[in-house]
Structures are given as structure tokens and as C-alpha cells.
Design a protein around this motif. Structure first.
Motif, PDB file in Angstrom:
ATOM      1  N   LEU A  47       9.996  -2.263  -3.164  1.00 43.62           N
ATOM      2  CA  LEU A  47      10.998  -3.284  -2.845  1.00 43.62           C
ATOM      3  C   LEU A  47      12.308  -2.639  -2.385  1.00 43.62           C
ATOM      4  N   MET A  48      12.676  -1.509  -2.992  1.00 48.28           N
ATOM      5  CA  MET A  48      13.895  -0.826  -2.544  1.00 48.28           C
ATOM      6  C   MET A  48      13.726  -0.297  -1.123  1.00 48.28           C
TER       7      MET A  48
ATOM      8  N   GLU B 104      20.939  -6.662  -4.677  1.00 44.88           N
ATOM      9  CA  GLU B 104      19.581  -6.406  -5.159  1.00 44.88           C
ATOM     10  C   GLU B 104      19.341  -4.900  -5.314  1.00 44.88           C
ATOM     11  N   LEU B 105      19.791  -4.110  -4.338  1.00 44.62           N
ATOM     12  CA  LEU B 105      19.619  -2.658  -4.437  1.00 44.62           C
ATOM     13  C   LEU B 105      20.337  -2.090  -5.645  1.00 44.62           C
ATOM     14  N   ALA B 106      21.541  -2.582  -5.878  1.00 46.65           N
ATOM     15  CA  ALA B 106      22.302  -2.105  -7.041  1.00 46.65           C
ATOM     16  C   ALA B 106      21.584  -2.469  -8.338  1.00 46.65           C
ATOM     17  N   SER B 107      21.001  -3.674  -8.364  1.00 49.55           N
ATOM     18  CA  SER B 107      20.266  -4.095  -9.548  1.00 49.55           C
ATOM     19  C   SER B 107      19.024  -3.240  -9.765  1.00 49.55           C
ATOM     20  N   PHE B 108      18.307  -2.927  -8.680  1.00 46.52           N
ATOM     21  CA  PHE B 108      17.075  -2.153  -8.793  1.00 46.52           C
ATOM     22  C   PHE B 108      17.331  -0.719  -9.234  1.00 46.52           C
ATOM     23  N   ARG B 109      18.488  -0.192  -8.902  1.00 45.25           N
ATOM     24  CA  ARG B 109      18.773   1.182  -9.327  1.00 45.25           C
ATOM     25  C   ARG B 109      18.818   1.289 -10.855  1.00 45.25           C
ATOM     26  N   LYS B 110      19.072   0.167 -11.516  1.00 44.60           N
ATOM     27  CA  LYS B 110      19.140   0.165 -12.990  1.00 44.60           C
ATOM     28  C   LYS B 110      17.766  -0.086 -13.608  1.00 44.60           C
ATOM     29  N   GLY B 111      16.840  -0.591 -12.804  1.00 38.06           N
ATOM     30  CA  GLY B 111      15.517  -0.898 -13.336  1.00 38.06           C
ATOM     31  C   GLY B 111      15.009  -2.186 -12.739  1.00 38.06           C
ATOM     32  N   ILE B 112      13.830  -2.601 -13.199  1.00 41.08           N
ATOM     33  CA  ILE B 112      13.202  -3.804 -12.663  1.00 41.08           C
ATOM     34  C   ILE B 112      12.661  -4.636 -13.807  1.00 41.08           C
ATOM     35  N   SER B 113      12.867  -5.927 -13.719  1.00 40.02           N
ATOM     36  CA  SER B 113      12.380  -6.847 -14.743  1.00 40.02           C
ATOM     37  C   SER B 113      11.150  -7.564 -14.204  1.00 40.02           C
ATOM     38  N   PRO B 114      10.366  -8.212 -15.079  1.00 38.99           N
ATOM     39  CA  PRO B 114       9.139  -8.877 -14.626  1.00 38.99           C
ATOM     40  C   PRO B 114       9.372  -9.917 -13.541  1.00 38.99           C
TER      41      PRO B 114
END
Length: 780
Positions: free
Chosen positions: A479-480, A512-522
Motif C-alpha cells: 500500500l505504501m 496515509e503514508l505518515a500513518s503507515f510508517r507507524k504501522g498498519i491496523s486490520p
């Protein structure tokens, strides 16, 4: 379309670097060799220097290319150092000024290819990405020349050349030689710290950052560059074929098979090659729907069943019986032709290669057909290429059949029930009783319950360690990558179009990219995928309609997406492939061993897939229609189970390091010494333990793989080991005897771990033995 036409609109024709054609670096090369110890090189150098007196214009940069025509013989002479005369006829090479894909000199072979009116040339990279590489490469050359760096950017481009009236595409790797290029300073050098240089190196795709610190107007590149196109058609086509065959539904549709045919034509260099692919069951064990789903045979419009008795003795039957490829170099010369060979000749086929696709049991599951209208096109030499191709088609056929099996199994489970042969007799018996009652009794009649008493269970599993975490990581990367591609596209064109919505989407992409750098939720995968499909992709299609100039870049983006998922799916595909390979190995090995153990004593066996493979074995007198069950049968099965799990661990240790996504498995055995009663539940159409006293076993099965060693956070199951969970001391004594036997057989090594497990909800007092499996195969 020649190379000049290809460059117009490609994004590579208007690069920001200043460059001029100059022969000075090459002339200096020859001057340095006038006294060379190599006589041939020395004579060549002196002749070039002598003729230079009549070509003094070549001592300064050349902007008027008419000079090259006037001094054509001198140009050909001086280029002998970069274009060896003896090889020019066969090389695809050209010479041009730095950072230009248009050459002033081309070898005869290259000139002939590009001068054809119907030829088309394309670069197999996104134009903006290719432009980025060239810009950053030029900046790196500046850093190397003036700032003491040694940066190498080796990223060759792949060019594809095809005649418009042909389906055969040739792929070339462009190898660039910048040896005869020098850089001139037009302005004083800017101070650039090593810290800044390190930042640039860490961001090779940010060309704006590179151009900010190394302004192109401050430098000029003088010299000449050679581009050598090396034919990599077979390697490139094989790579594309492999990628296609790993996709879901790779062989399910005719359109997909046509794509595979195009790649095979390039690999075999046969423009008229025809591909046929169909599912076949040989030997035939049951009526199968496979052939009606994967049915792309060359004779699909003529024949329903290639192995019908009507075609006895055909080349298809011969290939299946031999279980190896069969080649007919000229069908017209074949003797004792069956109707199938006649049909092939009527379709214009003269040479054919039939390749049976085999499963692990050496049964035929499909047939690969390669055919040509020309005799002798397909022969034993071309069959050598099948060594790499055949396993890819076998895997694709196997996966597609499994998908169909899954659909068929779903239908069967909805309408009927799936019966293991060991218990089928009981269902037939009860069904007969039910029919008897229907005939002789009045009123409502219910089927009798199906119950097996005093049954001993053996449970085992090969579980993929951390599968959820690994898939989340793969999803996060995919996704990233997808979001970055869109961001790159938007950043390039946002200054060229007025569309406020684009800025809003840019903000969402960054969030979204900033959020994904911290991890991914279900929920992230569903949310972002929906955002891409419902918002971004329709928006891009709208931009294509409003701004035709964006069409090529947007289409290049969509070409990178998975044809089924509609988003970037590479990491997840690798994950799924790795999981499939692990589960395939486990499943196939268990089935292979299960056939052996049924000969020891008939028993119920069922395996099912979770994050790995779990299986149940049930054995006891009530399961036997005839014969006698003894406790030694149970001990024999337990020893077999332990040996099987150790050998399975060894097989997985050999397989896992070669998978695209690195995973490991943990093997577990659950021991139950008290016999159980099992009942077939009609509502759920499956066996389950019966009665409150047996519920504890069902709970243990669900929770034991999450068990922790008492007083620690360490899981019982771990890679490279087999864990044996038990509740009674007599179980420990029995299994210690098996373990000593396995140690002497060389299957295990090290100390046996005697462990107490932490209590789990509804499960208390469990213990375990844990053994380390040797990495090399032990005894048989």
C-alpha cells in the motif's frame, strides 16, 4: 516508429543537463597511445593523430553535425576504439552526445532495425522514472568529478522493439559507456557538505532535491557516449512469463493464455507459435469438472475429451502414458495417425510438442501444447528450454485446479457431506436404515445419529510462525508503494493542471503514508484500498479524459497494478505464494504418509488449513467395519506421527530459506490417552466430540498452540523443534521411549526439554516435551 519518434513525448527528449558533442576526450585517449607497446594500437593512434591535422574542427565541441558527414572517414577511424570494426556488423550500438538517446552514428544492424517504417520502440520504465535516473546520474557524475565522491548508479534501461505486423517482441538492455565524457564548470562550484551529499544519496528518487544542490545550468557535459543494446529477450520474457503464471487465475481465461502465448513466442523465437493448455486427469479416477474450466486446448473447438476411447493411441495418450514430453517434428510424416492428429493437420499445425504436467504423485493434471505451422520448428533442442518453463505451468495448473476444487467442495458441503473412506460405510449403513424406516413406519422419520465410541485422537499441526504479522508487513509495503506511485504522479503534474481536488488527494496521501510508517491496523487495508479504487482511480481516469498529455503516464501507473486486486499486490502475492508453498509441502507430505498408515490400520483422517495445516486422526474399534483394533495400533500411529513431524520439520527447513518471503513453521503434537466419543453433527456436517467429559479435548486443540511455558513469555511452539503436549505422566514415559528411538535414528539431537505449561482458560495441568530436529535427514 523509429527511435526519434519514440523519444518525442517520452519525457527523455528534453533533459535539463547541458551537453555538447565533443571528440576531445576520445582524441586524448588516442594521443596517449601513440607510443603504446601494442603495435596495432600504436599504429592506429599514430594514424588518427596524423589525420587530425586535416580535422582541427574536432578539437572543439561540435554543434554543426554536417562536419561529421564531411569527415565521415575520420569519424569512423576515430570511433574504432569504442566500436570495434570487426564486430560492427553484428552489434546494436550507437554513439551520441551525453544524455541523448539520439545518436549521430549507429552500427548497420541498429540503423537497419530502426529505419523500418513499421518498427515500434518503447522503454519498459515509467518515463518520469527514467528521466529521474538520467538526471540523478548526471548529478552523481558532478559529485564524483568535483567533490571527491565515488557514486555509481547502475540502472540499465530495457528497450522493446517490435514490428507492427508481428506479435514477436525483442527486448534489449541498454548499456551506457560514459568513459569519454568530461564535465566543464560554467560557474564557481557551490559548497556542498558531506552531510548534504549523504542526504542526496539516501534519496535517489528525489530529483528536485538533487537539482537544487547541483544546478544543471552550472555545468556542461562534453564528449560522446555509446549505447550498446544487448539482446535479453529470453531472460526478460521468461521473467514476465513467471510473473504472469504466479498471478491468480493465470490459466483460467483465454485472454490470460493469449498473454502467455506472446511471452512464449519471444522465448522460443517463433512468431507463429501456438499455445494450448488444458486440465487432464490421467489416470482417470472420477468424473472431473476441471477440463470444462481450464480448457484451452488447440482442439477445444473440435474435441471434448482428448483422452476419449475414440482417440485411442493418439499422441496425447502416448504423452500421458509416458509422463514426459512428446515431440512430433512433422505431423504429415506421422504413421498410424489417430483422428486427433488429423484434426491438428486440418488446423494447419505441422510440428507439435506435448508436455504432460504432473503432480507430486506423477499423475497427469494437465497438458501443455506448443505447436507451429512449420515442420521442425519444435524439436529436441527447443525442448531444452522447457526445464525452466514446465514447473511454472505445473504450479499454475495445480493452483487453478485447487481453486476449482474449492468451489466444487463448497457446493458439495452445502448439499451433501464430505466423507472420508474410513467412515463412509457407517453413513451408508445409517442411510439404508433410514430408507427402511421410511418404507415401513408412518409419521415423521429422522435419521439415526452417527456416533463412534472409544476413539483415540491424534492431533498435529504445522503452524506458520507470525503469519499475521508477516502479512501485515507485506500489506503495508504494497500500500505504501501504491501511495508513493500516485504521489509521484501528482507531484509531477500538479503544476500543469488546475484541479483543487488533486491538492486534497495529495494531503490524504501524505496522511496515509505518515500513518503507515507507524504501522498498519486490520482496517487500514480495506480503507486505503477502497480509497484507491473508489476515489483515486476514477479521478485518474477523469484526468486522462481531460488532459490527453497525461494518458501515457497514467496508463503506466495502471499497468503496475494487479489485474485482479486492482492495486499494487507484489508483496502480498509473494506472501501468498510462500504460504501456498509451505502448505503444499505439508499437505502433500501428510497425504503421502497417510496412504502408508492406512495400510497399518484403517482410521479417520482429516486435514484443514488455518495459518498452516492442522490434522486429526481418529482410530478405534468402532471405526472398523471389519478387523480388530489393539492398543499397539495406537502406539504404532503415535510413533509414525512423531517421525512424520520430524521429517516434515526437516523438509520445511530446506524449503523456507528459498521462499520470496522468509517464514518458519512450528510443529506440535497433542497427546490424548483417554478415548473419546465423537458424533457427526448433521447441522454442521462435521465430526465433533460428544459429551461434556470430552469437551476438554476440544478446548485443548483450540488453545494449545498459544500455550506459554510456565513462568515465561516463551511460546511452546518454536521453529526447528517439535513440541509434544500431554496431560498424564504415562504419556511422558511412552514418548520418551519414542524420542530415544528417534535419537538413535539421527532425526533429533540435543537435550529433551521437559516443560510445564501455564494454565489456559479451561485447560490446566498440561506439560510438554520439546525436541530439536536435526537439519540433515536421519534414518528412514
Amino acid at each position: 516508429m523509429g527511435l526519434d519518434a519514440f523519444l518525442n513525448g517520452s519525457g527523455l527528449e528534453d533533459l535539463p543537463m547541458n551537453s555538447r558533442l565533443s571528440f576531445v576526450p576520445l582524441i586524448n585517449f588516442w594521443k596517449a597511445r601513440v607510443n603504446s607497446p601494442d603495435q596495432g594500437e600504436r599504429l592506429m593512434a599514430r594514424e588518427i593523430v596524423r589525420k587530425l591535422d586535416d580535422c582541427l574542427e574536432f578539437l572543439t565541441p561540435i554543434d554543426d553535425y554536417e562536419l561529421l558527414i564531411q569527415h565521415r572517414k575520420f569519424v569512423e577511424l576515430i570511433l574504432a576504439g569504442v566500436l570495434p570494426t570487426a564486430y560492427r556488423e553484428n552489434l546494436m550500438m550507437q554513439v551520441g552526445k551525453p544524455f541523448s538517446l539520439i545518436g549521430f552514428y549507429q552500427t548497420p544492424t541498429m540503423r537497419k532495425a530502426l529505419e523500418q517504417e513499421s518498427v515500434s520502440v518503447r522503454i519498459n520504465s515509467d518515463p518520469d522514472f527514467a528521466r529521474n535516473i538520467l538526471v540523478v546520474r548526471s548529478c552523481a557524475m558532478v559529485l564524483n568529478t568535483f567533490y571527491g565522491q565515488n557514486i555509481r548508479i547502475e540502472r540499465p534501461f530495457i528497450f522493446s522493439i517490435k514490428l507492427d505486423d508481428s506479435d514477436l517482441e525483442t527486448h534489449f538492455k541498454g548499456v551506457v559507456n560514459n568513459e569519454f565524457v568530461e564535465i566543464k564548470k560554467l560557474k564557481p562550484l557551490k559548497a556542498i557538505s558531506q552531510e548534504t551529499i549523504n542526504l542526496l544519496i539516501s534519496r535517489p528518487h528525489d530529483r528536485n532535491l538533487w537539482l537544487e544542490h547541483i544546478p544543471p545550468e552550472n555545468f556542461e557535459f562534453h564528449g560522446l557516449v555509446t549505447i550498446n543494446l544487448i539482446d535479453v529477450t529470453e531472460v526478460e520474457s521468461l521473467s514476465r512469463l513467471r510473473y504472469r503464471l504466479l498471478e491468480k487465475n493465470a490459466v483460467m481465461t483465454q485472454a490470460n493464455v493469449q498473454v502467455l502465448q506472446r511471452h512464449l513466442r519471444a522465448i522460443f523465437n517463433l512468431p507463429q507459435l501456438q499455445l494450448g493448455l488444458t486440465a487432464i486427469d490421467f489416470p482417470l479416477r472420477s468424473n472431473s469438472a476441471h477440463r470444462y474450466k481450464i480448457r484451452h486446448s488447440l482442439l477445444a473447438d473440435k474435441v471434448d475429451d482428448l483422452l476419449s476411447d475414440s482417440f485411442s493411441g493418439s499422441i496425447y495418450e502416448q504423452a500421458c502414458r509416458a509422463r514426459k514430453e512428446l515431440i512430433v517434428e512433422d505431423l504429415q510424416k506421422a504413421t498410424d495417425a489417430s483422428p486427433l492428429e488429423v484434426f491438428l493437420l486440418h488446423k494447419g499445425i505441422r510440428s507439435i510438442m506435448l508436455v504432460p504436467l504432473l503432480d507430486k504423485k506423477d499423475d497427469v493434471i494437465g497438458m501443455l501444447e506448443l505447436a507451429s505451422p512449420n515442420p521442425y520448428d519444435l524439436n529436441s533442442f527447443r525442448a531444452l528450454k522447457l526445464e525452466e518453463i514446465q514447473p511454472l505451468f505445473r504450479l499454475a495448473m495445480k493452483r487453478s485446479r485447487e481453486e476449482i476444487d474449492g468451489m466444487i467442495e463448497t457446493i458439495i458441503r452445502e448439499k451433501y457431506t464430505s466423507l472420508h473412506p474410513s467412515v463412509e460405510w457407517k453413513f451408508v449403513e445409517k442411510a439404508f436404515n433410514y430408507l427402511e424406516k421410511l418404507e415401513h413406519q408412518e409419521g415423521k422419520v429422522s435419521p439415526e445419529p452417527i456416533i463412534f465410541e472409544d476413539v483415540y485422537p491424534l492431533f498435529g499441526q504445522a503452524d506458520i510462525v507470525g503469519s499475521t504479522r508477516v502479512r501485515n508487513t507485506a500489506t503495508q509495503k504494497d500500500l505504501m508503494d501504491n501511495l508513493r506511485l500516485i504521489r509521484q504522479l501528482f507531484e509531477h503534474y500538479r503544476g500543469q493542471i488546475q484541479f483543487p481536488l488533486l491538492d486534497q488527494y495529495m494531503m490524504r496521501l501524505e496522511m496515509e503514508l505518515a500513518s503507515f510508517r507507524k504501522g498498519i491496523s486490520p482496517n487500514d487495508e480495506f480503507r486505503v484500498t477502497a480509497f484507491l479504487r473508489k476515489d483515486i482511480h476514477p479521478f485518474l481516469r477523469q484526468l486522462q479524459g481531460d488532459h490527453p498529455a497525461l494518458n501515457e503516464a497514467i496508463e503506466a501507473y495502471f499497468d503496475k497494478l494487479d489485474s485482479v486486486a486492482g492495486v499494487i499486490y507484489q508483496q502480498r502475492r509473494d506472501y501468498e505464494y510462500s504460504v501456498d508453498m509451505i502448505n503444499e509441502l505439508v499437505s502433500d507430505y501428510l497425504e503421502e504418509q497417510e496412504k502408508i498408515t492406512q495400510g497399518m490400520i484403517p482410521h479417520y483422517f482429516e486435514k484443514y488449513r488455518t495459518d498452516g495445516i492442522q490434522y486429526d486422526i481418529l482410530v478405534g474399534q468402532s471405526l472398523l467395519r471389519e478387523g480388530h483394533f489393539d492398543y499397539s495400533h495406537l502406539r504404532n500411529l503415535r510413533l509414525w506421527q512423531l517421525i512424520t513431524m520430524c521429517k516434515l520439520t526437516q523438509k520445511l527447513q530446506r524449503l523456507c530459506p528459498d521462499l520470496p518471503v522468509q517464514m518458519t513453521t512450528a510443529q506440535l503434537i497433542l497427546v490424548q490417552s483417554t478415548p473419546l466419543t465423537i458424533r457427526f453433527r448433521m447441522d454442521e456436517k462435521q465430526f465433533d466430540v460428544d459429551g461434556a467429559l470430552n469437551i476438554r479435548y476440544a478446548i485443548m486443540k483450540k488453545r494449545i498452540d498459544k500455550a506459554l511455558i510456565k513462568g515465561t513469555d516463551e511460546r511452546l511452539t518454536t521453529s526447528g523443534k517439535v513440541a509434544i503436549a500431554y496431560a498424564q505422566e504415562s504419556d511422558q514415559e511412552e514418548y520418551l521411549g519414542y524420542i530415544e528411538f528417534l535419537r538413535r535414528k539421527g532425526l533429533i539431537s540435543g537435550e529433551v526439554e521437559d516443560l510445564t505449561l501455564s494454565d489456559m482458560q479451561g485447560v490446566h495441568g498440561m506439560k510438554a516435551l520439546r525436541i530439536t530436529v536435526t537439519k540433515q535427514g536421519g534414518g528412514n
